[in-house]
Design an enzyme around this catalytic site. Structure first.
Site: not given
Length: 222
Positions: A37, A39-40, A115
């Site tokens: 991961g 990003g968020s 996603e």
């Protein structure tokens, strides 16, 4: 900062998950998988995992080039979220999560909606280097948005991206919160973790924020 709230519910019924790809497995466990991961996912994975490692992937740079019409924006005002751009000189820091056994299928099912269906991301295998053991790299799965998906916005001046971030909000919160949480994560990684693109957008937001809203409203966003 405020705690990130979980993204509500499910995508429209007309949408369906994309077929599963061949995912990289953990050699020590045929049912294991590492998910990267950047990003968020670094602060809100929202799936069960057995282990997590901070580290980086080489050959990619992080860019706010993907549009988001669900989590951080709307159909009329898409937010800006990050994707990976192939870059021979690039290095992107993030978190790798290890899922094992029953966690694998549950995590992939959840991420396929979060996603792929809602975000427009495809899967890619990357080599992840843990911060505490860079000489022991891991194969990991990453979700990457490419120019082929309809939500892709592409490059823009940092000031224009900052303006868009300041104007947008989605079901998971304000786009500004997304930017600042990512910046906070990079600070925790230490001075060796550099992201000039992210830093330039944060600087631009800092310059523009007083013009968008009073200080009290600005603080309420984060």
């Amino acid at each position: 900062m405020k705690q990130e709230s979980a993204a509500p519910n499910t995508p429209p019924a007309s949408q369906s998950p994309t077929p599963s790809a061949q995912f990289p497995r953990n050699d020590g466990d045929p049912q294991g998988l590492w998910i990267f991961g950047y990003g968020s996912l670094v602060w809100r994975p929202d799936f069960a995992y057995s282990d997590s490692r901070v580290g980086f992937v080489r050959g990619y740079s992080r860019r706010f080039w993907q549009g988001d019409t669900f989590h951080r924006g709307s159909d009329k005002m898409p937010g800006r979220v990050v994707t990976l751009l192939e870059d021979h000189e690039g290095c992107t820091w993030g978190v790798a999560y290890q899922v094992q056994g029953e966690q694998v299928s549950k995590a992939l099912k959840y991420l396929n909606v979060r996603e792929a269906v809602l975000g427009g991301y495809d899967t890619k295998e990357v080599t992840f280097y843990p911060q505490d053991a860079p000489d022991q790299p891991l194969k990991a799965l990453a979700y990457v948005a490419t120019p082929q998906n309809p939500g892709y916005l592409g490059p823009a001046p940092e000031e224009a991206i900052a303006t868009q971030i300041l104007a947008c909000r989605g079901f998971s919160g304000h786009n500004l919160e997304y930017l600042l949480r990512l910046a906070d994560f990079m600070q925790l990684c230490g001075p060796q973790a550099q992201d000039e693109h992210l830093a330039a957008i944060v600087d631009a937001v800092g310059t523009m924020l007083p013009c968008f809203c009073p200080t009290e409203q600005a603080l309420a966003l984060v």
